[in-house]
Design a protein around this motif. Structure first.
Motif, mmCIF file in Angstrom:
data_model
loop_
_atom_site.group_PDB
_atom_site.id
_atom_site.type_symbol
_atom_site.label_atom_id
_atom_site.label_comp_id
_atom_site.label_asym_id
_atom_site.label_seq_id
_atom_site.Cartn_x
_atom_site.Cartn_y
_atom_site.Cartn_z
ATOM 1 N N UNK A 228 10.129 11.458 5.540
ATOM 2 C CA UNK A 228 9.050 12.396 5.198
ATOM 3 C C UNK A 228 7.846 11.686 4.586
ATOM 4 N N UNK A 229 6.699 12.294 4.743
ATOM 5 C CA UNK A 229 5.464 11.789 4.148
ATOM 6 C C UNK A 229 5.194 12.540 2.848
ATOM 7 N N UNK A 230 5.328 11.843 1.726
ATOM 8 C CA UNK A 230 5.124 12.469 0.418
ATOM 9 C C UNK A 230 3.758 12.133 -0.175
ATOM 10 N N UNK A 231 2.890 11.544 0.619
ATOM 11 C CA UNK A 231 1.624 11.020 0.095
ATOM 12 C C UNK A 231 0.702 12.111 -0.437
ATOM 13 N N UNK A 232 0.848 13.337 0.049
ATOM 14 C CA UNK A 232 -0.051 14.400 -0.390
ATOM 15 C C UNK A 232 0.529 15.246 -1.521
ATOM 16 N N UNK B 149 3.306 15.293 -11.211
ATOM 17 C CA UNK B 149 4.583 14.701 -10.826
ATOM 18 C C UNK B 149 5.188 15.408 -9.614
ATOM 19 N N UNK B 150 5.821 14.627 -8.752
ATOM 20 C CA UNK B 150 6.484 15.213 -7.605
ATOM 21 C C UNK B 150 7.768 15.887 -8.081
ATOM 22 N N UNK B 151 8.019 17.094 -7.594
ATOM 23 C CA UNK B 151 9.194 17.863 -7.989
ATOM 24 C C UNK B 151 10.153 17.976 -6.813
ATOM 25 N N UNK B 152 11.383 17.515 -7.010
ATOM 26 C CA UNK B 152 12.398 17.544 -5.965
ATOM 27 C C UNK B 152 13.691 18.128 -6.523
ATOM 28 N N UNK B 153 14.617 18.421 -5.608
ATOM 29 C CA UNK B 153 15.943 18.861 -6.043
ATOM 30 C C UNK B 153 17.010 18.308 -5.115
#
Length: 326
Positions: free
Chosen positions: A121-125, A129-133
């Motif tokens: 996946x592209x997380x650049x945008x 803070x990035x939120x994940x689970x």
């Protein structure tokens, strides 16, 4: 792993380091219809390729915040709370994205959403803070997570209530599912992403070793003192409430916004489905909001099941310092 009657015809096995390097050659063990024993935890066969891709490719950033849990342990509620705490200066109660998006759409799962849609996946945008689970056990998280300064918030719940909650969730798709059979699966350590005791102990032990990296939270404690625990959680993830915010009742506002009853009654959660690629066409949003009560298991589990589960959990958690009220 101790085996009971349900799995007597299956032998336990785990993957070697060489097999982990070559996903295509892995020798995996199946329990009908789709569960696979991978790195000592039970994983859906449909999710396994996503898990492997996540382990191989994900690069954590120090600012990342990752919510970890087993299914039906309070994940949806915690997602709403953390999203609101992190974004409280961007949105108000009247324009929060929670009014138009389900918490699982705002904080997606690595294995069931992000790496199911794209191998890399592209997380650049994604904003910081990035939120994940994730539901993956600590031991099987990517090395980049373990070696970064990102923060992990882990929520767990009394397994008796988890079993009932999961059963109520499953009978939407398989009405003939019996809660006693599901309980036996848990007794055998064959629950999804489990055994349960390995899952909770993995994060529990890391929270003791690295309290600045792993925040261990019990669902029951959060229900008992939402304001106090939300304050601690906000400090841990780097978004502490100011004295002025406390005086203005911001914590209480977030608590009310994210309460199960409020989320359940939002129009966005009454209709529509969440897309989980490779799992099914979609899961109805309303299926993630039931009672959320502590101790509801007394209405559904017979004494013999409770006795079995209580004995196994006490045995498995013995000496760890981690306990659950039964």
């Amino acid at each position: 792993m101790e085996q009971h009657s349900l799995s007597s015809s299956f032998s336990s096995s785990s993957l070697t380091a060489d097999e982990e390097k070559k996903p295509e050659s892995k020798q995996v063990q199946l329990i009908p219809p789709t569960k696979i024993l991978y790195q000592d935890f039970w994983c859906s066969g449909r999710l396994l390729p996503n898990v492997i891709s996540f382990q191989k490719h994900f690069q954590a950033l120090d600012q990342d915040i990752i919510l970890a849990s087993q299914p039906k342990s309070g994940t949806t509620w915690l997602k709403a709370l953390i999203f609101s705490v992190v974004n409280r200066t961007r949105f108000t109660v009247s324009n929060t994205p929670l009014l138009t998006s389900n918490p699982h759409e705002l904080i997606p799962f690595f294995e069931a959403q992000l790496y199911a849609e794209d191998e890399i996946p592209d997380f650049s945008t994604m904003p910081s803070p990035r939120l994940f689970s994730t539901h993956i056990p600590y031991a099987s998280l990517p090395e980049s997570i373990k070696h970064s300064e990102c923060r992990i918030v882990y929520i767990c719940r009394n397994p008796l209530d988890v079993i009932v909650s999961f059963w109520k969730f499953l009978i939407q798709f398989a009405p003939s599912t019996k809660v006693e059979d599901l309980a036996e699966t848990w007794c055998n350590g064959e629950d999804g992403f489990g055994p349960f005791w390995n899952h909770v102990l993995g994060y529990w032990n890391e929270s003791l070793k690295k309290p600045n990296r792993v925040f261990f939270l019990k669902y029951e404690d959060l229900k008992d003192d939402i304001v106090g625990n939300l304050k601690k959680l906000a400090v841990f993830i780097g978004f502490p409430f100011s004295m002025e915010e406390e005086r203005q009742g911001v914590i209480e506002d977030i608590s009310k916004l994210c309460s199960l009853n409020n989320l359940k009654n939002l129009e966005v959660n009454k209709n529509g489905k969440i897309n989980f690629p490779k799992i099914r066409a979609g899961i109805e949003k309303k299926s993630y909001f039931r009672k959320g009560e502590v101790g509801d298991w007394v209405n559904h589990l017979n004494p013999s099941v409770v006795e079995c589960l209580d004995r196994i959990i006490q045995e498995k958690l013995s000496g760890s310092g981690l306990t659950f009220k039964v």
